[in-house]
Design an enzyme around this catalytic site. Sequence first.
Site, PDB file in Angstrom:
ATOM      1  N   ARG A  58      17.825  22.450 -32.335  1.00 55.70           N
ATOM      2  CA  ARG A  58      18.246  23.510 -31.985  1.00 55.70           C
ATOM      3  C   ARG A  58      17.654  24.200 -30.584  1.00 55.70           C
ATOM      4  NH1 ARG A  58      17.280  27.208 -36.771  1.00 55.70           N
ATOM      5  NH2 ARG A  58      16.375  25.106 -37.860  1.00 55.70           N
ATOM      6  N   GLU A  95       7.824  25.242 -42.012  1.00 51.53           N
ATOM      7  CA  GLU A  95       7.868  26.250 -43.169  1.00 51.53           C
ATOM      8  C   GLU A  95       8.523  25.574 -44.329  1.00 51.53           C
ATOM      9  OE1 GLU A  95      10.740  29.613 -42.483  1.00 51.53           O
ATOM     10  OE2 GLU A  95      10.063  30.647 -44.043  1.00 51.53           O
TER      11      GLU A  95
HETATM   12  O1  PRP Z   1       7.639  27.513 -36.715  1.00 54.76           O
HETATM   13  P1  PRP Z   1       7.703  26.404 -37.572  1.00 54.76           P
HETATM   14  O2  PRP Z   1       7.436  26.635 -38.831  1.00 54.76           O
HETATM   15  O3  PRP Z   1       7.351  24.914 -37.168  1.00 54.76           O
HETATM   16  O4  PRP Z   1       9.383  26.203 -37.843  1.00 54.76           O
HETATM   17  C1  PRP Z   1      10.437  26.311 -36.537  1.00 54.76           C
HETATM   18  C2  PRP Z   1      10.988  25.142 -36.413  1.00 54.76           C
HETATM   19  O5  PRP Z   1      11.894  24.846 -37.368  1.00 54.76           O
HETATM   20  C3  PRP Z   1      13.312  24.865 -36.971  1.00 54.76           C
HETATM   21  O6  PRP Z   1      13.652  23.375 -36.779  1.00 54.76           O
HETATM   22  P2  PRP Z   1      13.963  22.177 -37.846  1.00 54.76           P
HETATM   23  O7  PRP Z   1      12.778  21.234 -38.060  1.00 54.76           O
HETATM   24  O8  PRP Z   1      14.366  22.984 -39.061  1.00 54.76           O
HETATM   25  O9  PRP Z   1      14.942  21.375 -37.021  1.00 54.76           O
HETATM   26  P3  PRP Z   1      16.424  21.634 -36.221  1.00 54.76           P
HETATM   27  O10 PRP Z   1      16.125  22.231 -35.264  1.00 54.76           O
HETATM   28  O11 PRP Z   1      16.814  20.052 -36.075  1.00 54.76           O
HETATM   29  O12 PRP Z   1      17.296  22.385 -37.163  1.00 54.76           O
HETATM   30  C4  PRP Z   1      13.261  25.464 -35.605  1.00 54.76           C
HETATM   31  O13 PRP Z   1      14.496  25.095 -34.839  1.00 54.76           O
HETATM   32  C5  PRP Z   1      11.791  25.215 -35.245  1.00 54.76           C
HETATM   33  O14 PRP Z   1      11.862  23.988 -34.320  1.00 54.76           O
HETATM   34  N1  ADE Z   2      13.783  30.656 -41.959  1.00 56.51           N
HETATM   35  C1  ADE Z   2      13.974  29.780 -40.813  1.00 56.51           C
HETATM   36  N2  ADE Z   2      15.430  30.044 -40.433  1.00 56.51           N
HETATM   37  C2  ADE Z   2      15.942  29.142 -39.670  1.00 56.51           C
HETATM   38  N3  ADE Z   2      15.183  27.959 -39.192  1.00 56.51           N
HETATM   39  C3  ADE Z   2      13.895  27.894 -39.384  1.00 56.51           C
HETATM   40  N4  ADE Z   2      13.031  27.070 -39.142  1.00 56.51           N
HETATM   41  C4  ADE Z   2      11.768  27.409 -39.856  1.00 56.51           C
HETATM   42  N5  ADE Z   2      12.054  28.238 -40.628  1.00 56.51           N
HETATM   43  C5  ADE Z   2      13.315  28.664 -40.497  1.00 56.51           C
END
Ligand code: PRP
Ligand code: ADE
Length: 170
Positions: A58, A95
């Site tokens: 994202r 998370e």
């Molecule tokens: O602060 P944190 O606890 O590390 O979480 C934040 C990360 O989690 C989500 O990515 P995700 O790994 O879900 O991948 P995506 O972007 O491919 O959906 C978001 O886009 C961040 O990169």
């Molecule tokens: N609560 C949340 N919603 C969307 N993206 C996330 N990445 C980590 N935590 C998330």
Amino acid sequence: MQLTDYIRTIPDFPKEGISYKDITPLLINPKACEFALSKLIEGLDGKQIDKVVGIESRGFLFGMLLAKALGVGFIPIRKPGKLPSKTFSQAYDLEYGSDTIEIHKDAIHQGEQILLHDDLLATGGTAAAACQLLNKLGGEIVQVNFIIELDFLGGRKLLPNNKVNSLIRY
Ligand SMILES: O=P(O)(O)OC[C@H]1O[C@H](OP(=O)(O)OP(=O)(O)O)[C@H](O)[C@@H]1O
Ligand SMILES: Nc1ncnc2[nH]cnc12
């Protein structure tokens, strides 16, 4: 314009107890995207940026828009095994699990002024791991910016040496 109107909360996704912030209503609206982009740029206070780094997946969305708007190159930080050339890797917790991210070793030159972007700051593990990779390559992190920050998870604490800017804080 209220950016929060374009963020949808989905309970118990991808796991029970997680309140997922969905940015797809924002992505589908060009005016809201333009507004979010202009706010992210405003938050840079005119600071010089040499490259924008976005975190898969994202972080690629507004990362590339930011790079285009600033007239600089975009560098992807990717999940393991996706980048084809030589990489540095960094493991981290997030998370709802744990993961590893990678960057091409030749993506950044010593002293380059870097804007790191991701859509969301939760526990901070992902962004902190990305900063470790950028520091290893000699990049100067000017700012780390996000569309959304989940204040209650305290992710900023993992970025004590960085300027952090988020458009929406929950
Ligand atoms: O602060 P944190 O606890 O590390 O979480 C934040 C990360 O989690 C989500 O990515 P995700 O790994 O879900 O991948 P995506 O972007 O491919 O959906 C978001 O886009 C961040 O990169
Ligand atoms: N609560 C949340 N919603 C969307 N993206 C996330 N990445 C980590 N935590 C998330």
